[in-house]
Design an enzyme around this catalytic site. Sequence first.
Site, PDB file in Angstrom:
ATOM      1  N   VAL A   1       5.112  11.856   0.702  1.00 22.61           N
ATOM      2  CA  VAL A   1       5.267  10.449   0.320  1.00 22.61           C
ATOM      3  C   VAL A   1       4.549   9.535   1.299  1.00 22.61           C
ATOM      4  O   VAL A   1       3.822   8.619   0.906  1.00 22.61           O
ATOM      5  CB  VAL A   1       6.765  10.081   0.234  1.00 22.61           C
ATOM      6  CG1 VAL A   1       6.941   8.569   0.022  1.00 22.61           C
ATOM      7  CG2 VAL A   1       7.426  10.844  -0.899  1.00 22.61           C
TER       8      VAL A   1
ATOM      9  N   CYS B   1      11.692  17.012  -5.932  1.00 20.82           N
ATOM     10  CA  CYS B   1      12.456  15.838  -6.366  1.00 20.82           C
ATOM     11  C   CYS B   1      13.627  16.167  -7.281  1.00 20.82           C
ATOM     12  O   CYS B   1      14.782  15.911  -6.937  1.00 20.82           O
ATOM     13  CB  CYS B   1      11.524  14.843  -7.068  1.00 20.82           C
ATOM     14  SG  CYS B   1      10.297  14.107  -5.982  1.00 20.82           S
TER      15      CYS B   1
END
Length: 441
Positions: A11, A263
């Site tokens: 990220v 995720c």
Amino acid sequence: MRIAMLGTGYVGLVSGTCFSEFGTDVVCVDKDEAKIEGLRNGVIPIFEPGLETLVKKNAAAGRLSFSLDLAEAARDADAIFIAVGTPPGPQDGQADLSYVYQAAREIAAVLDGYKVIITKSTVPVGTGREVERIIREARPDADFDVVSNPEFLREGAAINDFMRPDRVVIGAESKRAQDVMAELYRPLYLIETPIIFTKLETSELIKYAGNAFLATKISFINQMADLCEKVGADVHQVAKGIGLDGRIGRKFLHAGPGYGGSCFPKDTQALAYTARVNGAPVSLVEDVISYNAARKRKMADKIIAHCGGSVAGKKIAVLGLTFKPNTDDMRDSPSLDIIPILQAQGATISAYDPEGMEEAKKLLSDVTYCSGAYQTMDGADALVIVTEWNEFRRLDLDKVKALLAAPLIVDLRNIYSPAEMAEDGFDYLSIGRPLSAFMDI
């Protein structure tokens, strides 16, 4: 605008690089000296299409740099992003926020002048308030705002997702912080990207709710695939038939071996944990978690059944190890469930993945890792497609048949036509589709 990005994982590195492509000056900070040194020399620690090119371009332009020194990076920054890991915690489903809170303490120690501190990491509801409390306790005199800005990046398509997002969600409760965030994302206003300003808790929940809904869609179509196999229906046509309904949509309706990655497994579990401890359990999400875990194991049973009920002494060729194509991410990949079960039943495994084998070697033992797809098949009793990399979609089927000891294929991603495979003489099994050619439209 200048920002400091704390964390150079998936990220942080993607977000920092894309912000620099927007023209923002970005310093990515990490404690890992080897990683920072590598990034300074153009060595990218993850595989993401297009990322290496963007990193080198913006580093050469002077907009993107890498540092071990948070104080130096934060000194002239308008905003400091927290983009550190939030792995599963000690309790079932609980997110480990120790890295986030440590980042907050380190930021508190270097604050100088007004800063916007932004949680980019995926965090449970209430994390932003705790980050604010930690910093305020350490530095009562500090001038800052805490903002939630969750990421919605798909591995394998992250650059496009950042540059042309469906939406940007920002939990910012002061006009001052909103103005800073609006300026950071100003390039997206020009392409009319919806930018949603909310309170902290709402922003944090949007991230978890979105991922849980997508995981539910995947599990729903997988259950429909199970039903299709019983009644002779075609899950591809079922997915198309319901996906054309604008209320449902066509995305995430692809039957397969179950979801994985960094995720969905972690975020569904964290949402379920948050809901339980707050007295509002989400039984639907709990069922999705249980079903998805069982489905991966069921895929191994499907392979064994198609091999005549036993794989003892058989060689199984496996194409694809990562949880999806265009990534080297092995986290919660279906292959991590399927391969050990086949091995426990006496099979030997030869496998190939275009990007994931180095990571797979850390997680899977006694596997013969091959240099190409066809190398896995030599003398194999069955071929199993686990991940739908593009290079597996147009295999030379004559060569495949010549290499395999028996023309048996289990396609867990439905990338071939049952009718065409039957015509080519393969004993072919896919997910939720009839074998009869007349139904294969």
